[in-house]
Design an enzyme around this catalytic site. Structure first.
Site, PDB file in Angstrom:
ATOM      1  CG  PHE A 115     -13.227  10.179  17.283  1.00  0.00           C
ATOM      2  CD1 PHE A 115     -12.760  10.325  15.987  1.00  0.00           C
ATOM      3  CD2 PHE A 115     -14.496  10.657  17.587  1.00  0.00           C
ATOM      4  CE1 PHE A 115     -13.538  10.931  15.007  1.00  0.00           C
ATOM      5  CE2 PHE A 115     -15.289  11.253  16.612  1.00  0.00           C
ATOM      6  CZ  PHE A 115     -14.810  11.388  15.324  1.00  0.00           C
ATOM      7  NE  ARG A 116      -6.570   6.917  20.059  1.00  0.00           N
ATOM      8  CZ  ARG A 116      -5.714   6.218  19.336  1.00  0.00           C
ATOM      9  NH1 ARG A 116      -5.255   5.063  19.780  1.00  0.00           N
ATOM     10  NH2 ARG A 116      -5.288   6.660  18.172  1.00  0.00           N
ATOM     11  CG  ASN A 135      -1.809   1.125   1.363  1.00  0.00           C
ATOM     12  OD1 ASN A 135      -1.741   2.059   0.560  1.00  0.00           O
ATOM     13  ND2 ASN A 135      -2.672   1.112   2.364  1.00  0.00           N
ATOM     14  CG  HIS A 173     -12.693   3.787   3.345  1.00  0.00           C
ATOM     15  ND1 HIS A 173     -13.417   4.774   3.975  1.00  0.00           N
ATOM     16  CD2 HIS A 173     -11.396   4.036   3.630  1.00  0.00           C
ATOM     17  CE1 HIS A 173     -12.589   5.587   4.617  1.00  0.00           C
ATOM     18  NE2 HIS A 173     -11.345   5.160   4.410  1.00  0.00           N
ATOM     19  N   GLY A 233     -10.862   2.210  12.972  1.00  0.00           N
ATOM     20  CA  GLY A 233     -10.350   2.682  14.266  1.00  0.00           C
ATOM     21  C   GLY A 233     -11.401   3.149  15.264  1.00  0.00           C
ATOM     22  N   GLY A 246     -10.234   8.565   8.201  1.00  0.00           N
ATOM     23  CA  GLY A 246     -11.135   8.761   7.069  1.00  0.00           C
ATOM     24  C   GLY A 246     -12.382   7.937   7.374  1.00  0.00           C
ATOM     25  CG  HIS A 283     -14.117   2.291   6.952  1.00  0.00           C
ATOM     26  ND1 HIS A 283     -13.324   1.196   6.702  1.00  0.00           N
ATOM     27  CD2 HIS A 283     -13.264   3.315   7.184  1.00  0.00           C
ATOM     28  CE1 HIS A 283     -12.056   1.541   6.791  1.00  0.00           C
ATOM     29  NE2 HIS A 283     -11.988   2.824   7.067  1.00  0.00           N
ATOM     30  CG  LEU A 284     -17.772   5.033  11.808  1.00  0.00           C
ATOM     31  CD1 LEU A 284     -18.603   5.206  13.076  1.00  0.00           C
ATOM     32  CD2 LEU A 284     -18.250   5.995  10.718  1.00  0.00           C
ATOM     33  N   GLY A 285     -12.995   5.626  10.639  1.00  0.00           N
ATOM     34  CA  GLY A 285     -11.593   5.743  11.036  1.00  0.00           C
ATOM     35  C   GLY A 285     -11.228   7.199  10.985  1.00  0.00           C
ATOM     36  CG  ASN A 319     -10.341   0.446  18.691  1.00  0.00           C
ATOM     37  OD1 ASN A 319     -10.246  -0.690  19.137  1.00  0.00           O
ATOM     38  ND2 ASN A 319      -9.679   0.855  17.628  1.00  0.00           N
TER      39      ASN A 319
HETATM   40  P1  ADP Z   1      -7.170   5.457   8.990  1.00  0.00           P
HETATM   41  O1  ADP Z   1      -6.899   4.069   8.457  1.00  0.00           O
HETATM   42  O2  ADP Z   1      -8.262   6.192   8.263  1.00  0.00           O
HETATM   43  O3  ADP Z   1      -5.945   6.281   9.231  1.00  0.00           O
HETATM   44  P2  ADP Z   1      -8.015   4.068  11.392  1.00  0.00           P
HETATM   45  O4  ADP Z   1      -9.120   3.210  10.913  1.00  0.00           O
HETATM   46  O5  ADP Z   1      -6.724   3.412  11.752  1.00  0.00           O
HETATM   47  O6  ADP Z   1      -7.775   5.294  10.433  1.00  0.00           O
HETATM   48  O7  ADP Z   1      -8.556   4.888  12.649  1.00  0.00           O
HETATM   49  C1  ADP Z   1      -7.715   5.745  13.366  1.00  0.00           C
HETATM   50  C2  ADP Z   1      -8.577   6.541  14.342  1.00  0.00           C
HETATM   51  O8  ADP Z   1      -9.274   5.640  15.205  1.00  0.00           O
HETATM   52  C3  ADP Z   1      -7.780   7.422  15.294  1.00  0.00           C
HETATM   53  O9  ADP Z   1      -7.488   8.657  14.692  1.00  0.00           O
HETATM   54  C4  ADP Z   1      -8.743   7.566  16.436  1.00  0.00           C
HETATM   55  O10 ADP Z   1      -9.595   8.678  16.178  1.00  0.00           O
HETATM   56  C5  ADP Z   1      -9.592   6.337  16.415  1.00  0.00           C
HETATM   57  N1  ADP Z   1      -9.359   5.438  17.556  1.00  0.00           N
HETATM   58  C6  ADP Z   1      -8.443   4.476  17.683  1.00  0.00           C
HETATM   59  N2  ADP Z   1      -8.550   3.874  18.899  1.00  0.00           N
HETATM   60  C7  ADP Z   1      -9.561   4.487  19.539  1.00  0.00           C
HETATM   61  C8  ADP Z   1     -10.162   4.342  20.836  1.00  0.00           C
HETATM   62  N3  ADP Z   1      -9.758   3.435  21.707  1.00  0.00           N
HETATM   63  N4  ADP Z   1     -11.186   5.174  21.135  1.00  0.00           N
HETATM   64  C9  ADP Z   1     -11.613   6.105  20.269  1.00  0.00           C
HETATM   65  N5  ADP Z   1     -11.090   6.286  19.045  1.00  0.00           N
HETATM   66  C10 ADP Z   1     -10.089   5.499  18.690  1.00  0.00           C
END
Ligand code: ADP
Length: 397
Positions: A282-283, A7, A179, A329, A210, A206-208, A333
């Site tokens: 989000f943490r 990737n 995605h 993410g 992005g 799909h909540l990351g 989580n």
């Molecule tokens: P990407 O692949 O789009 O970079 P990910 O799917 O890896 O993103 O998600 C990363 C995001 O997940 C972090 O920026 C954070 O906001 C969130 N995240 C990860 N762990 C936690 C957690 N324990 N609680 C809340 N949010 C979390």
């Protein structure tokens, strides 16, 4: 049978080497800061983690350094290159040219290159990665797995923008969605959990960093929130998601930013970062919100509200709903965000189970709706690399 998955981003390259006998990962790692100072390559195998800091002026050098590490006696996991049987490349954009993964040859590479304009930041590194691998691992079939292809089943009335039709014909302006490998993987897992054949109406969140959401009807994607670019749809870490297009000109006039700068601002300075002024993570936002920060609370409320509106819209467009899945993410989580999203959704048939939600084990599939819930809610961890490896395997003869 070993598949190497790559990737390539603009300044980083993530990789995994799969043994497809049992779909296990035998090596994974990253090359970071390509073309910048202090670049490094990292590998993780059963022998442990190992990192080398060295100059990495371009993707070709980066890939060679990964291959050197994979075959390194002390830190690697294969004896020589011939043990890599196939290479799967994540490619961001297929345009309208491919609706499935494709084995790469010269003519395919030319078509992929013709779509660079559709994703000018992502496609050049994708192509550089492909070209370098073709040179360094010429014996292994190379396969392109597109972020967009799972969305190619979206009907035309859903993927068109209401611009003059010629803009679609002349400039390829339409919704493509992104995605796709994640939405595809999670939908397949969801179908297995659902157990029944036949009608199945699914929404994948799909909540990351992005974020995107898809409506998947009978295993085919029928709509998704990202559009012509990944800027559209949900509010994200640093991206605004959908906004009134007229804001661009207004903002440009008010601030003196050029159109290019405004788009960059919407991509990198907006989203929950822009609203909260604190973080895109989000943490951090959950902590700040607990500490009483009003803008962190607002950012979370806006993010949740936007997801809710998409769930409502997609349930309506599919004529019902059987399952909602959270992934990536935040989706995997954050029990808090999942709870806020599912709050007050009884009207849709969701009976959310708070205790199942908070006790879900990280990294595992979990049901977080009650046994009597008509619409099921699940957490399904995504695995985009595995989809790429599986797709690649299909082309190995
Ligand atoms: P990407 O692949 O789009 O970079 P990910 O799917 O890896 O993103 O998600 C990363 C995001 O997940 C972090 O920026 C954070 O906001 C969130 N995240 C990860 N762990 C936690 C957690 N324990 N609680 C809340 N949010 C979390």
């Amino acid at each position: 049978m070993k598949v190497f998955v790559i990737n390539c981003g603009s300044s980083s390259l993530k990789y995994q080497l799969f043994d497809m006998k049992n779909e296990s990962v035998i090596a994974r790692g990253i090359v970071d800061r390509i073309g910048i100072n202090e670049s490094y390559v990292q590998i993780e195998t059963e022998k442990g983690k190992y990192k080398i800091v060295k100059e990495m002026p371009n993707h070709s050098v980066a890939i060679q350094s990964v291959l050197d590490l994979l075959t390194d006696r002390k830190h690697g996991c294969i004896e020589n290159m011939s043990q890599i049987n196939a290479v799967g490349h994540r490619v961001v954009h297929s345009g309208e040219d491919f609706n499935t993964s494709v084995k790469i040859d010269k003519s395919v590479l030319k078509i992929i290159a013709s779509n660079v304009e559709l994703a000018p930041l992502h496609m050049p590194p994708n192509i550089a990665g492909i070209e370098s691998c073709l040179k360094s691992i010429p014996h292994a079939p190379a396969v392109a797995v597109f972020d967009t292809s799972f969305h190619s089943s979206i009907p035309q009335y859903a993927y068109m923008y209401a611009l003059p039709y010629d803009d679609y014909k002349n400039y390829k302006i339409r919704k493509y969605g992104f995605h796709g490998t994640s939405h595809q993987y999670v939908s397949q897992q969801a179908r297995q959990i659902f157990k029944k054949d036949g009608d199945f109406k699914l929404i994948v969140c799909h909540l990351g960093n992005g974020a995107s959401i898809s409506a998947v009807k009978n295993d085919k994607c029928v709509d998704t929130s990202m559009g012509f670019t990944p800027l559209d749809g949900l509010i994200m870490g640093t991206r605004s998601g959908s906004i009134d297009a007229a804001i661009l000109e207004y903002l440009s006039k008010k601030t003196g930013m050029s159109l290019t700068q405004v788009v960059d601002y919407l991509n990198k300075k907006s989203g929950v970062l822009g609203i909260s002024g604190i973080s895109s993570d989000f943490r951090d936002l959950e902590q700040a919100s607990k500490d009483g920060d009003e803008r962190a609370k607002l950012a979370i409320a806006m993010f949740v509200y936007r997801v809710k509106t998409f769930i409502g819209a997609y349930s309506a467009s599919m004529g019902g709903l059987d399952m909602v899945v959270f992934t990536a993410g935040v989706g995997e989580n954050s029990s808090l965000i999942r709870e806020y999203i599912c709050y007050d959704m009884e009207y849709l048939g969701i009976d959310f189970d708070k205790s199942k939600n908070t006790s879900a084990i990280r990294g595992s599939i979990a049901e977080i709706s009650s046994d009597k819930s008509r619409v099921k809610v699940h957490i399904i961890p995504t695995n985009e690399e595995l989809v790429i490896a599986r797709e690649t395997l299909k082309f190995y003869k």
